[in-house]
Design a protein around this motif. Structure first.
Motif, PDB file in Angstrom:
ATOM      1  N   ALA A 666      43.901   9.419 -33.689  1.00  0.00           N
ATOM      2  CA  ALA A 666      44.221   9.150 -32.528  1.00  0.00           C
ATOM      3  C   ALA A 666      43.274   9.224 -31.661  1.00  0.00           C
ATOM      4  N   ASP A 667      43.313   8.446 -30.470  1.00  0.00           N
ATOM      5  CA  ASP A 667      42.183   8.779 -29.135  1.00  0.00           C
ATOM      6  C   ASP A 667      42.609   9.852 -28.569  1.00  0.00           C
ATOM      7  N   LEU A 668      42.112  10.933 -28.981  1.00  0.00           N
ATOM      8  CA  LEU A 668      42.556  12.364 -28.513  1.00  0.00           C
ATOM      9  C   LEU A 668      42.119  12.405 -27.153  1.00  0.00           C
ATOM     10  N   ASP A 669      40.945  11.722 -26.553  1.00  0.00           N
ATOM     11  CA  ASP A 669      40.429  11.686 -25.318  1.00  0.00           C
ATOM     12  C   ASP A 669      41.563  11.091 -24.254  1.00  0.00           C
ATOM     13  N   ALA A 670      42.327  10.097 -24.773  1.00  0.00           N
ATOM     14  CA  ALA A 670      43.330   9.532 -24.148  1.00  0.00           C
ATOM     15  C   ALA A 670      44.434  10.265 -23.757  1.00  0.00           C
ATOM     16  N   VAL A 671      44.866  11.304 -24.801  1.00  0.00           N
ATOM     17  CA  VAL A 671      45.915  12.065 -24.769  1.00  0.00           C
ATOM     18  C   VAL A 671      45.689  13.340 -23.484  1.00  0.00           C
ATOM     19  N   VAL A 672      44.370  13.482 -23.878  1.00  0.00           N
ATOM     20  CA  VAL A 672      43.874  14.561 -22.658  1.00  0.00           C
ATOM     21  C   VAL A 672      43.827  14.218 -21.432  1.00  0.00           C
ATOM     22  N   LEU A 673      43.432  12.826 -21.199  1.00  0.00           N
ATOM     23  CA  LEU A 673      43.338  12.333 -19.882  1.00  0.00           C
ATOM     24  C   LEU A 673      44.899  12.127 -19.424  1.00  0.00           C
ATOM     25  N   THR A 674      45.665  11.853 -20.138  1.00  0.00           N
ATOM     26  CA  THR A 674      47.111  11.743 -19.684  1.00  0.00           C
ATOM     27  C   THR A 674      47.734  12.947 -19.372  1.00  0.00           C
ATOM     28  N   LEU A 675      47.418  13.987 -20.088  1.00  0.00           N
ATOM     29  CA  LEU A 675      47.855  15.509 -19.588  1.00  0.00           C
ATOM     30  C   LEU A 675      47.383  15.634 -18.362  1.00  0.00           C
ATOM     31  N   MET A 676      46.074  15.486 -18.152  1.00  0.00           N
ATOM     32  CA  MET A 676      45.181  15.836 -16.826  1.00  0.00           C
ATOM     33  C   MET A 676      45.953  15.067 -15.774  1.00  0.00           C
ATOM     34  N   LYS A 677      46.262  13.689 -15.898  1.00  0.00           N
ATOM     35  CA  LYS A 677      46.986  12.901 -14.879  1.00  0.00           C
ATOM     36  C   LYS A 677      48.254  13.515 -14.347  1.00  0.00           C
ATOM     37  N   LEU A 678      49.043  14.041 -15.614  1.00  0.00           N
ATOM     38  CA  LEU A 678      50.230  14.848 -15.333  1.00  0.00           C
ATOM     39  C   LEU A 678      50.329  15.932 -14.423  1.00  0.00           C
ATOM     40  N   SER A 679      48.933  16.772 -14.820  1.00  0.00           N
ATOM     41  CA  SER A 679      48.589  17.660 -13.954  1.00  0.00           C
ATOM     42  C   SER A 679      48.512  17.233 -12.479  1.00  0.00           C
ATOM     43  N   GLN A 680      47.801  16.370 -12.302  1.00  0.00           N
ATOM     44  CA  GLN A 680      47.532  15.988 -10.893  1.00  0.00           C
ATOM     45  C   GLN A 680      48.780  15.437 -10.226  1.00  0.00           C
ATOM     46  N   LEU A 681      49.598  14.729 -10.841  1.00  0.00           N
ATOM     47  CA  LEU A 681      50.864  14.320 -10.218  1.00  0.00           C
ATOM     48  C   LEU A 681      51.686  15.519  -9.962  1.00  0.00           C
ATOM     49  N   ALA A 682      51.650  16.634 -10.780  1.00  0.00           N
ATOM     50  CA  ALA A 682      52.574  17.718 -10.443  1.00  0.00           C
ATOM     51  C   ALA A 682      51.970  18.352  -9.044  1.00  0.00           C
ATOM     52  N   ALA A 683      50.695  18.329  -9.024  1.00  0.00           N
ATOM     53  CA  ALA A 683      50.049  18.901  -8.033  1.00  0.00           C
ATOM     54  C   ALA A 683      50.450  18.103  -6.562  1.00  0.00           C
ATOM     55  N   ASP A 684      50.229  16.801  -6.795  1.00  0.00           N
ATOM     56  CA  ASP A 684      50.518  15.866  -5.520  1.00  0.00           C
ATOM     57  C   ASP A 684      52.207  15.716  -5.135  1.00  0.00           C
ATOM     58  N   SER A 686      55.626  17.394  -4.876  1.00  0.00           N
ATOM     59  CA  SER A 686      56.631  18.591  -5.005  1.00  0.00           C
ATOM     60  C   SER A 686      57.734  17.815  -5.326  1.00  0.00           C
ATOM     61  N   GLU A 687      58.087  16.666  -4.852  1.00  0.00           N
ATOM     62  CA  GLU A 687      59.404  16.040  -5.190  1.00  0.00           C
ATOM     63  C   GLU A 687      59.792  16.095  -6.851  1.00  0.00           C
ATOM     64  N   VAL A 688      58.879  16.067  -7.647  1.00  0.00           N
ATOM     65  CA  VAL A 688      59.240  15.831  -9.179  1.00  0.00           C
ATOM     66  C   VAL A 688      59.587  17.413  -9.717  1.00  0.00           C
ATOM     67  N   ARG A 709      61.875   9.770 -18.105  1.00  0.00           N
ATOM     68  CA  ARG A 709      62.544  10.130 -17.321  1.00  0.00           C
ATOM     69  C   ARG A 709      62.227  11.010 -16.180  1.00  0.00           C
ATOM     70  N   ILE A 710      62.523  10.951 -15.177  1.00  0.00           N
ATOM     71  CA  ILE A 710      62.152  11.991 -13.911  1.00  0.00           C
ATOM     72  C   ILE A 710      63.496  12.427 -13.186  1.00  0.00           C
ATOM     73  N   ARG A 711      63.289  13.697 -12.813  1.00  0.00           N
ATOM     74  CA  ARG A 711      64.328  14.290 -11.949  1.00  0.00           C
ATOM     75  C   ARG A 711      63.679  14.811 -10.612  1.00  0.00           C
ATOM     76  N   VAL A 712      64.138  14.398  -9.394  1.00  0.00           N
ATOM     77  CA  VAL A 712      63.409  14.524  -8.268  1.00  0.00           C
ATOM     78  C   VAL A 712      64.139  15.556  -7.435  1.00  0.00           C
ATOM     79  N   GLN A 713      63.669  16.010  -6.208  1.00  0.00           N
ATOM     80  CA  GLN A 713      64.225  16.658  -5.281  1.00  0.00           C
ATOM     81  C   GLN A 713      63.670  16.112  -3.906  1.00  0.00           C
TER      82      GLN A 713
END
Length: 901
Positions: A666-684, A686-688, A709-713
């Motif tokens: 598999a394209d491991l770099d693409a999975v790594v990048l997706t995890l990093m994008k989720l990390s950035q999303l979590a930082a940006d 607070s609603e998620v 699926r996403i739960r928000v506040q």
């Protein structure tokens, strides 16, 4: 607070015992006996209004009657009296108190406990008096003669610090260790941690010269960010080994996502220990085994173990224990096999474990070990011996010692060799020989394999603290505003669960590839009509704000061909869901083209929320059976590429992603990048609150999110400290121009700046380097540069000036402050590239770091400057720094600026 006044706990000049007693068997009597017998070099003053003396010491009726102000007070009086005593002691100038009294909790029979606990803190705060406890065993500092505890046994002096949330565990460890001759620098029972907690003591013990290693017994952490910052600092200076109680949960907590169900609190604690660079163990015997193994100072680079034994059965046991601990049997190189063939009998095992046969002499041990130490595919060698009637185990032990000594490097570094001599008698003599030569030895194959994995896991956690990550792609440009608009619309409609199309819109805003939902249909007929526009099979999914796990209720049908199949499936779906969830609001259906990725792996990626540690990132084996497989791992954000790789490598599906048989990698770099994008999303955002991507398809062509699926506040106020590890402070980024017009970006340093930092230093003159680092430096190795670029934004800040040069970004200068744990003072350091002086960069860097220090409430900034560095001295004087000589260092000048926060 942090380490302020902790010296009064561990190195007091005088002690008062309030609640001292002569009545045998009482806590007050045991405390008095221990304080008097501890060897403390100072006055111990008992306070008891009904006693003339305690033991041979004069007793005092009250705190007011004490002849001197105690540095430390030990309090063992009823709960209601404690707040008043703390206030009285604080007013007299007492700086610390140990409250052993219980009754300050929220449990049964403690209706006033929480209020009394707050009253204690309110009484202590005006005087900065530190409180250990309440409801604790006390503390012991043997090197200072302090035994302010009611333990039944006094610890031996030593170099281990033990910090326990449980008094009972503390006494058990004391009993266990004393009978084995193990000594301590400190033993501390934290109790209810109203004030002094794990973070405070990690900060204190990290700087304590008498402490070689720190041992923790943890039930719960109170201040996650403080714990993580202090733990990372401590773990960089000495081994920190932790036991966490309460590993299992009676039931999974209610959650709207798979991530919430899988990321249990113990998994999050495990991630926290790993991220802090600590080693986690699981029982008290393993705790001390781990400390002794780490004390051997052996360094291993991985988890591949080579095993040598004179008994096949012992080799099998070691192999099994290694596998159970997560290690790998090393694959011996062809050259190693040839060398072993030349020195071993024909009947040797011809593989790893290397069975050198039961009649092995010391000479055979030495020849085989020499060959195995030279093997490139191993990280350590475990040498074992089983007693036989035809060979001398002592002779074998001497041969191992000689081989290890011969293989030691010139600087004294020893090869990674562990030993296991089974049995007693001669085995005990061999273990003593190994101890004399600092070669770790264990009684069983299981202990030895586990010890090797302690080394491997500890080394891995330490490397994660220092490894330089790759940078995010420069073209990654998320759109937080678009994501917030989707979330705001849902919240305005009274919904906290986003629909699948809305969830995918949020992912698209962070450039995560999603399979597009081609059509939303209101009823079965509309779904059938939508399906007719597709040339191939489609997926039909129910659309409902009240149904998050659609597959569980029959709300997903795959590989449907044509309009008729879709219409029938939609009607059946409505009937099924009408019975399973009659109250669910049904908005219709989504119709999607089936993803054609036959070789793809189904993964789950997610964001969860831990009550204590805040946002978490989950990765694992996805699909409908995700909670049955339970093949997942959790990490604390923010994530970089190195941390994302480590997270993935802790799952079983990681091996599948490497490719096997006819299935490509598999394209491991693409999975790594997706995890990093989720990390950035979590930082940006607070609603998620919770987010699932399940499944995320991963193959050689990249990744594709099929469902989300996403739960928000509602959003939290800006600046709310959500992360246990402070994320990158993006708000500090700014642009300006130098005197010559060069455009400069000023921003906080990132770990991936390591190579640019080294280049900046290499392009500076030797004299400028000497003035900055107080000595000549010719090379700047990875560890040195990593410490300049991998910082804890909660404790320190480094701002770098960056500009374009020859089509690439380069660093022009850097300034940093490192704050003390109390956030009162910070030391600064600054460096500007030699060819960029007199452009105003140094002055701008200093003004920006002073402004930052003022914004975070620091009281002062200080630094030490070589007297000959007249340029620096002139600049800081212009900025308002005062200067004073350093008597013990005539060549240095100390400069300080007081900040009005």
């Amino acid at each position: 607070m942090s380490i302020r006044n902790l010296d009064a706990l561990f190195r007091p000049s005088s002690i008062a015992l309030i609640g001292a007693s002569r009545r045998p068997g009482t806590v007050g009597a045991v405390l008095a006996r221990n304080l008097f017998a501890g060897g403390f070099d100072g006055p111990v003053m008992p306070v008891n209004p009904q006693a003339r003396s305690i033991g041979s010491a004069l007793a005092y009726a009250s705190v007011a009657d004490l002849p001197v102000t105690p540095d430390l007070a030990v309090i063992a009086t009823p709960p209601a009296t404690v707040p008043g005593l703390i206030a009285e002691l604080g007013a007299r100038g007492t700086r610390a108190a140990v409250v052993v009294t219980a009754g300050f909790g929220a449990g049964p029979g403690q209706t006033d406990g929480v209020a009394l606990r707050q009253a204690v803190l309110d009484a202590a705060r005006p005087h900065l008096l530190r409180v250990l406890g309440p409801n604790c065993l006390g503390l012991m500092a043997p090197h200072h003669g302090v035994n302010a505890s009611f333990a039944h046994i006094s610890p031996l002096p030593g170099d281990l610090a033990f910090v326990s949330q449980s008094g009972a565990i503390a006494t058990a460890v004391l009993d266990w260790a004393t009978h084995r001759g193990i000594g301590f620098s400190h033993v501390v029972s934290l109790g209810d941690m109203a004030d002094v907690d794990f973070g405070d003591l990690l900060d204190w013990l990290a700087a304590d010269g008498r402490t070689r290693a720190i041992l923790l017994y943890v039930e719960a952490v109170t201040h996650a960010r403080k714990f993580m910052s202090a733990g990372r600092i401590a773990a960089r200076t000495k081994p920190v080994v932790a036991i966490k109680a309460g590993r299992t949960e009676a039931a999974a907590r209610a959650a709207a996502s798979h991530t919430g169900a899988l990321a249990g609190s113990d998994a999050v604690y495990d991630a926290a220990f790993r991220r802090a660079g600590m080693l986690r163990v699981f029982d008290l015997a393993e705790l001390f085994d781990a400390v002794e193994t780490l004390a051997s100072r052996l360094h291993v680079d991985g988890d591949r173990l080579a095993v040598m034994t004179n008994g096949g059965g012992a080799g099998v046991l070691a192999t099994e224990a290694l596998g159970e601990s997560g290690g790998t049997m090393a694959e011996l190189a062809a050259g190693t096999m040839a060398r072993l063939d030349a020195v071993l009998p024909p009947t040797w095992s011809h593989g790893n474990p290397v069975d050198i046969v039961g009649d092995a002499t010391g000479e055979r041990y030495a020849h085989a070990l020499d060959a195995m130490l030279a093997d490139p595919g191993k990280d350590a060698v475990l040498v074992m011996n089983c007693p036989t009637a035809v060979a001398d185990p002592i002779d074998a032990a001497r041969a191992v010692v000689q081989s290890v000594n011969n293989a030691a490097t010139r600087d004294g570094a020893r090869p990674p060799v562990l030993t296991c001599w089974l049995g007693e008698g001669a085995a005990a003599a061999a273990r003593r020989l190994f101890a004399e030569h600092r070669i770790p030895s264990y009684a069983t194959p299981g202990q030895a394999a586990r010890a090797f994995m302690h080394l491997a896991r500890y080394r891995r956690n330490q490397k994660l603290l220092m490894e330089t990550p790759p940078a995010l792609p420069q073209d990654f440009a998320p759109d937080p505003a678009a994501a917030r608009a989707v979330i705001a619309a849902a919240l305005a409609g009274g919904r906290t669960m986003l629909t699948e199309p809305e969830s995918k819109q949020v992912l698209e805003a962070y450039r995560i590839p999603v399979i597009r939902t081609r059509s939303v249909a209101a009823d079965p007929a509309a779904a059938a009509e939508a399906a007719s526009s597709f040339s191939g099979p489609v997926a039909l999914k129910i659309l409902s704000p009240d149904i998050t796990h659609k597959s569980d209720l029959g709300g997903v049908r795959l590989n449907l061909q044509g309009a008729e199949q879709v219409c029938i499936a939609a009607r059946e779906m409505l009937a099924t869901i009408g019975k399973a969830a009659p109250d669910a609001r049904l908005l219709g259906f989504t119709v999607q083209e089936m993803a054609r990725k036959p070789d793809a792996h189904e993964l789950i990626l997610g964001i969860g929320q831990d009550r204590l540690f805040g946002p978490t990132i989950l990765f694992g084996h996805g699909g409908t059976a995700v909670e049955v497989l339970r093949d997942s791992a959790v990490a604390l954000p923010p994530l970089n590429g190195v941390l994302a790789h480590d997270l993935m490598a802790r799952t079983r599906v990681w091996r599948l992603l490497q490719g096997y048989r006819s299935r490509p990698k598999a394209d491991l770099d693409a999975v790594v990048l997706t995890l990093m994008k989720l990390s950035q999303l979590a930082a940006d955002l607070s609603e998620v609150v919770e987010l699932d991507i399940n499944p995320l398809l991963a193959d050689g062509d990249g990744v594709l999110a099929l469902d989300a699926r996403i739960r928000v506040q509602p959003p939290l106020p800006p600046g709310t400290p959500r992360f246990a590890i402070r994320p990158y402070p993006q708000h500090l980024v700014q642009c300006f121009a130098l005197h010559d017009g060069l455009a400069v970006t000023l921003r906080p340093v990132r770990p991936e700046d390591e190579s640019a930092m080294r280049e900046m230093l290499q392009r500076s003159s030797p004299d400028d380097i000497r003035l900055r680092f107080f000595g000549p430096m010719r090379t700047f190795d990875h560890e040195f540069a990593a410490r300049l670029t991998q910082i804890d934004y909660d404790r320190e800040m480094a701002l770098v000036a960056e500009a374009e040069e020859g089509g690439r970004a380069v660093l022009l200068g850097a300034v940093r402050i490192i704050a003390d744990p109390d956030n009162i003072s910070a030391e600064y350091g600054i460096m500007v590239r030699s060819d960029l002086k007199r452009q105003g960069l140094g002055y701008r860097l200093m003004t920006e770091i002073i402004a930052y220090a003022r914004s975070r409430g620091l009281a002062r900034i200080f630094g030490e400057v070589l007297r000959e560095n007249t340029t620096m001295l002139r600049m800081v004087e212009e900025l308002g720094f005062a200067r004073e000589d350093v008597p013990e260092e005539p060549g240095l000048v100390r400069v300080t600026i007081v900040l009005d926060a």
